[in-house]
Design a protein around this motif. Structure first.
Motif, PDB file in Angstrom:
ATOM      1  N   TRP A 129     -22.066 -34.054   3.460  1.00  0.00           N
ATOM      2  CA  TRP A 129     -23.064 -34.612   4.376  1.00  0.00           C
ATOM      3  C   TRP A 129     -22.524 -34.703   5.795  1.00  0.00           C
ATOM      4  CZ3 TRP A 129     -27.746 -33.919   3.694  1.00  0.00           C
ATOM      5  CH2 TRP A 129     -28.380 -34.098   2.461  1.00  0.00           C
ATOM      6  N   PHE A 130     -21.237 -34.885   5.956  1.00  0.00           N
ATOM      7  CA  PHE A 130     -20.637 -34.863   7.299  1.00  0.00           C
ATOM      8  C   PHE A 130     -20.802 -33.477   7.918  1.00  0.00           C
ATOM      9  CE2 PHE A 130     -17.059 -34.345  10.245  1.00  0.00           C
ATOM     10  CZ  PHE A 130     -17.129 -35.510  10.991  1.00  0.00           C
ATOM     11  N   LEU A 131     -20.511 -32.448   7.131  1.00  0.00           N
ATOM     12  CA  LEU A 131     -20.690 -31.080   7.616  1.00  0.00           C
ATOM     13  C   LEU A 131     -22.159 -30.802   7.921  1.00  0.00           C
ATOM     14  CD1 LEU A 131     -18.333 -29.261   5.081  1.00  0.00           C
ATOM     15  CD2 LEU A 131     -17.940 -29.475   7.541  1.00  0.00           C
ATOM     16  N   ALA A 132     -23.038 -31.352   7.083  1.00  0.00           N
ATOM     17  CA  ALA A 132     -24.468 -31.074   7.245  1.00  0.00           C
ATOM     18  C   ALA A 132     -25.090 -31.898   8.365  1.00  0.00           C
ATOM     19  CB  ALA A 132     -25.202 -31.350   5.925  1.00  0.00           C
ATOM     20  N   ARG A 133     -24.797 -33.187   8.401  1.00  0.00           N
ATOM     21  CA  ARG A 133     -25.553 -34.097   9.262  1.00  0.00           C
ATOM     22  C   ARG A 133     -24.799 -34.584  10.489  1.00  0.00           C
ATOM     23  NH1 ARG A 133     -28.808 -37.681   4.964  1.00  0.00           N
ATOM     24  NH2 ARG A 133     -30.534 -36.228   4.599  1.00  0.00           N
ATOM     25  N   HIS A 134     -23.547 -34.201  10.618  1.00  0.00           N
ATOM     26  CA  HIS A 134     -22.877 -34.460  11.889  1.00  0.00           C
ATOM     27  C   HIS A 134     -22.541 -33.151  12.591  1.00  0.00           C
ATOM     28  CE1 HIS A 134     -20.491 -35.990  15.106  1.00  0.00           C
ATOM     29  NE2 HIS A 134     -19.436 -35.324  14.697  1.00  0.00           N
ATOM     30  N   LEU A 135     -21.901 -32.251  11.868  1.00  0.00           N
ATOM     31  CA  LEU A 135     -21.488 -30.993  12.486  1.00  0.00           C
ATOM     32  C   LEU A 135     -22.568 -29.916  12.445  1.00  0.00           C
ATOM     33  CD1 LEU A 135     -17.767 -30.848  11.271  1.00  0.00           C
ATOM     34  CD2 LEU A 135     -18.660 -31.618  13.486  1.00  0.00           C
ATOM     35  N   ALA A 136     -23.642 -30.169  11.688  1.00  0.00           N
ATOM     36  CA  ALA A 136     -24.757 -29.208  11.616  1.00  0.00           C
ATOM     37  C   ALA A 136     -24.292 -27.820  11.190  1.00  0.00           C
ATOM     38  CB  ALA A 136     -25.502 -29.136  12.954  1.00  0.00           C
ATOM     39  N   ARG A 137     -23.322 -27.772  10.273  1.00  0.00           N
ATOM     40  CA  ARG A 137     -22.848 -26.468   9.800  1.00  0.00           C
ATOM     41  C   ARG A 137     -23.941 -25.812   8.950  1.00  0.00           C
ATOM     42  NH1 ARG A 137     -17.123 -26.412  10.741  1.00  0.00           N
ATOM     43  NH2 ARG A 137     -17.055 -27.514  12.732  1.00  0.00           N
ATOM     44  N   PRO A 138     -24.305 -24.585   9.268  1.00  0.00           N
ATOM     45  CA  PRO A 138     -25.478 -23.963   8.629  1.00  0.00           C
ATOM     46  C   PRO A 138     -25.386 -23.859   7.110  1.00  0.00           C
ATOM     47  CG  PRO A 138     -24.839 -22.733  10.581  1.00  0.00           C
ATOM     48  CD  PRO A 138     -23.758 -23.759  10.343  1.00  0.00           C
ATOM     49  N   THR A 139     -24.182 -23.638   6.569  1.00  0.00           N
ATOM     50  CA  THR A 139     -24.089 -23.407   5.132  1.00  0.00           C
ATOM     51  C   THR A 139     -23.653 -24.635   4.345  1.00  0.00           C
ATOM     52  OG1 THR A 139     -21.815 -22.590   5.261  1.00  0.00           O
ATOM     53  CG2 THR A 139     -23.568 -20.972   5.547  1.00  0.00           C
ATOM     54  N   ALA A 140     -23.631 -25.805   4.998  1.00  0.00           N
ATOM     55  CA  ALA A 140     -23.316 -27.027   4.257  1.00  0.00           C
ATOM     56  C   ALA A 140     -24.371 -27.251   3.179  1.00  0.00           C
ATOM     57  CB  ALA A 140     -23.270 -28.219   5.209  1.00  0.00           C
ATOM     58  N   TRP A 141     -23.915 -27.629   2.009  1.00  0.00           N
ATOM     59  CA  TRP A 141     -24.810 -27.717   0.836  1.00  0.00           C
ATOM     60  C   TRP A 141     -24.303 -28.830  -0.068  1.00  0.00           C
ATOM     61  CZ3 TRP A 141     -29.420 -26.279  -0.791  1.00  0.00           C
ATOM     62  CH2 TRP A 141     -29.711 -26.215  -2.164  1.00  0.00           C
ATOM     63  N   PRO A 142     -24.861 -30.034   0.017  1.00  0.00           N
ATOM     64  CA  PRO A 142     -24.370 -31.168  -0.773  1.00  0.00           C
ATOM     65  C   PRO A 142     -24.780 -31.049  -2.242  1.00  0.00           C
ATOM     66  CG  PRO A 142     -25.559 -31.896   1.201  1.00  0.00           C
ATOM     67  CD  PRO A 142     -25.869 -30.451   0.994  1.00  0.00           C
ATOM     68  N   ALA A 143     -24.134 -30.136  -2.948  1.00  0.00           N
ATOM     69  CA  ALA A 143     -24.537 -29.820  -4.320  1.00  0.00           C
ATOM     70  C   ALA A 143     -24.425 -31.017  -5.249  1.00  0.00           C
ATOM     71  CB  ALA A 143     -23.689 -28.667  -4.852  1.00  0.00           C
ATOM     72  N   GLY A 144     -23.575 -31.968  -4.931  1.00  0.00           N
ATOM     73  CA  GLY A 144     -23.419 -33.120  -5.807  1.00  0.00           C
ATOM     74  C   GLY A 144     -24.417 -34.230  -5.543  1.00  0.00           C
ATOM     75  N   ASP A 145     -25.232 -34.078  -4.504  1.00  0.00           N
ATOM     76  CA  ASP A 145     -26.155 -35.146  -4.123  1.00  0.00           C
ATOM     77  C   ASP A 145     -27.247 -35.339  -5.170  1.00  0.00           C
ATOM     78  OD1 ASP A 145     -27.162 -36.879  -1.691  1.00  0.00           O
ATOM     79  OD2 ASP A 145     -28.911 -35.834  -2.501  1.00  0.00           O
ATOM     80  N   LEU A 146     -27.421 -36.562  -5.592  1.00  0.00           N
ATOM     81  CA  LEU A 146     -28.375 -36.853  -6.667  1.00  0.00           C
ATOM     82  C   LEU A 146     -29.795 -36.476  -6.277  1.00  0.00           C
ATOM     83  CD1 LEU A 146     -28.892 -37.978  -9.442  1.00  0.00           C
ATOM     84  CD2 LEU A 146     -28.969 -40.262  -8.461  1.00  0.00           C
ATOM     85  N   ALA A 147     -30.196 -36.829  -5.060  1.00  0.00           N
ATOM     86  CA  ALA A 147     -31.563 -36.532  -4.625  1.00  0.00           C
ATOM     87  C   ALA A 147     -31.778 -35.025  -4.492  1.00  0.00           C
ATOM     88  CB  ALA A 147     -31.859 -37.225  -3.302  1.00  0.00           C
ATOM     89  N   LEU A 148     -30.781 -34.314  -3.986  1.00  0.00           N
ATOM     90  CA  LEU A 148     -30.930 -32.860  -3.873  1.00  0.00           C
ATOM     91  C   LEU A 148     -31.009 -32.230  -5.258  1.00  0.00           C
ATOM     92  CD1 LEU A 148     -31.126 -30.322  -2.203  1.00  0.00           C
ATOM     93  CD2 LEU A 148     -28.628 -30.256  -2.064  1.00  0.00           C
ATOM     94  N   ARG A 149     -30.256 -32.756  -6.209  1.00  0.00           N
ATOM     95  CA  ARG A 149     -30.328 -32.242  -7.574  1.00  0.00           C
ATOM     96  C   ARG A 149     -31.713 -32.463  -8.179  1.00  0.00           C
ATOM     97  NH1 ARG A 149     -25.845 -31.116 -10.535  1.00  0.00           N
ATOM     98  NH2 ARG A 149     -23.843 -31.233  -9.455  1.00  0.00           N
ATOM     99  N   LYS A 150     -32.274 -33.623  -7.894  1.00  0.00           N
ATOM    100  CA  LYS A 150     -33.617 -33.891  -8.414  1.00  0.00           C
ATOM    101  C   LYS A 150     -34.657 -32.991  -7.752  1.00  0.00           C
ATOM    102  CE  LYS A 150     -33.603 -38.371  -7.778  1.00  0.00           C
ATOM    103  NZ  LYS A 150     -33.931 -39.826  -7.855  1.00  0.00           N
ATOM    104  N   ALA A 151     -34.483 -32.759  -6.445  1.00  0.00           N
ATOM    105  CA  ALA A 151     -35.405 -31.871  -5.739  1.00  0.00           C
ATOM    106  C   ALA A 151     -35.299 -30.453  -6.296  1.00  0.00           C
ATOM    107  CB  ALA A 151     -35.106 -31.885  -4.240  1.00  0.00           C
ATOM    108  N   LEU A 152     -34.077 -29.999  -6.543  1.00  0.00           N
ATOM    109  CA  LEU A 152     -33.873 -28.666  -7.111  1.00  0.00           C
ATOM    110  C   LEU A 152     -34.526 -28.554  -8.480  1.00  0.00           C
ATOM    111  CD1 LEU A 152     -30.207 -27.544  -6.391  1.00  0.00           C
ATOM    112  CD2 LEU A 152     -32.299 -26.339  -5.758  1.00  0.00           C
ATOM    113  N   ALA A 153     -34.326 -29.586  -9.305  1.00  0.00           N
ATOM    114  CA  ALA A 153     -34.893 -29.567 -10.652  1.00  0.00           C
ATOM    115  C   ALA A 153     -36.413 -29.521 -10.591  1.00  0.00           C
ATOM    116  CB  ALA A 153     -34.420 -30.796 -11.431  1.00  0.00           C
ATOM    117  N   ALA A 154     -36.987 -30.157  -9.557  1.00  0.00           N
ATOM    118  CA  ALA A 154     -38.435 -30.192  -9.433  1.00  0.00           C
ATOM    119  C   ALA A 154     -38.994 -28.856  -8.964  1.00  0.00           C
ATOM    120  CB  ALA A 154     -38.844 -31.309  -8.471  1.00  0.00           C
TER     121      ALA A 154
END
Length: 270
Positions: free
Chosen positions: A212-237
DNA sequence: ACCCAGGCATTGG
DNA sequence: CCAATGCATGGG
């Protein structure tokens, strides 16, 4: 009053929804139709305006941090083109939420402490705890507060953080981060994996927090919080066939960061 | 009262 | 390498 321009389409209200969805955020305060943020001790009011955002007042030097707060580093046009050529699910989400420019954490220390508060607990709980920290150790300008400085947290006793709802462990992580030798501003010049190496070496900062630091502070394009619970639920949906969240990121290369944000937004919006 | 929520470190196999 | 456990709060 000054103007911060953003390429169309840009939806200010949609983009700042994160600061209202889980209760108020005293450091990024939605007040009377505008977003209030303290920069260098001075409170700035940001409001939607044709072609971008109005900032009042806008001190010289405050513009870069405000543009960063509003997600200026993201290339939405390139993402829109990518999504238009992607699968139907992402294509529809990108169209439905066009103009969504994810806000960034403008300061590295604040971004990391915010993530520590959000580890494991619900975002409602995280916001409540974070707000009490801000009230106790931050500095109020007008409506909004400046987030507690690294120096203030370095001087704090962990008990002060426990008193606002941090677990004992998290209190030690936040104070330890403040007291560490790491130059957080210098991380911006490093590659993603180098940033990861420096940060995960600190107690309380794991893969999720770095992602999330890479994604939401550094805005790195390929940051991907694969372990994030909400993102996992969104993916499953949206992609029930993609059972491996980490591998799923490759599908969205090189726009994993914006894809994650759009999937989360679509999932929350229902 | 109970369970889960946008993790992490520790301990023990 | 992987499984089990404690942590603190807010909402359902």
């Amino acid at each position: 009053m000054a103007h911060l321009s953003f390429p169309a389409p840009y939806d200010f209200e949609l983009s700042t929804g994160r600061y209202r969805a889980f209760g108020p955020d005293l450091a990024n305060l939605w007040h009377d139709g505008g977003l209030h943020r303290v920069v260098d001790g001075r409170e700035v009011r940001l409001t939607a305006a044709p072609g971008g955002v109005d900032a009042d007042p806008l001190e010289p030097g405050a513009e870069p941090v405000l543009r960063r707060l509003l997600g200026a580093p993201f290339d939405l046009a390139a993402f829109a083109a990518f999504a238009a050529d992607a699968d139907e699910t992402l294509r529809e989400i990108a169209v439905r939420f066009r103009g969504y420019r994810p806000p960034l954490g403008p300061e590295p220390f604040e971004t990391l402490v915010t993530s520590i508060t959000a580890q494991q607990v619900s975002l409602y709980a995280a916001f409540a705890i974070r707000n009490r920290l801000i009230e106790r150790l931050g500095v109020r300008a007008e409506q909004a507060y400046a987030f507690p400085t690294r120096e203030r947290l370095a001087a704090a006793a962990p008990e002060e953080l426990v008193a606002v709802g941090f677990s004992r462990r998290k209190a030690e992580y936040a104070v330890g981060l403040a007291r560490s030798e790491l130059d957080l501003d210098a991380l911006a010049d490093l590659l993603d994996d180098e940033v990861r190496g420096h940060l995960v070496a600190l107690p309380g900062i794991g893969e999720w927090t770095v992602d999330w630091f890479l994604a939401r502070h550094l805005a790195r394009p390929t940051a991907w919080p694969a372990g994030d619970l909400a993102l996992r639920k969104a993916l499953a949906a949206f992609y029930p066939e993609l059972t491996d969240a980490r591998a799923a990121g490759e599908r969205f290369h090189p726009f994993q960061n914006l894809t994650a944000h759009y999937l989360l937004l679509a999932y929350i919006a229902g």
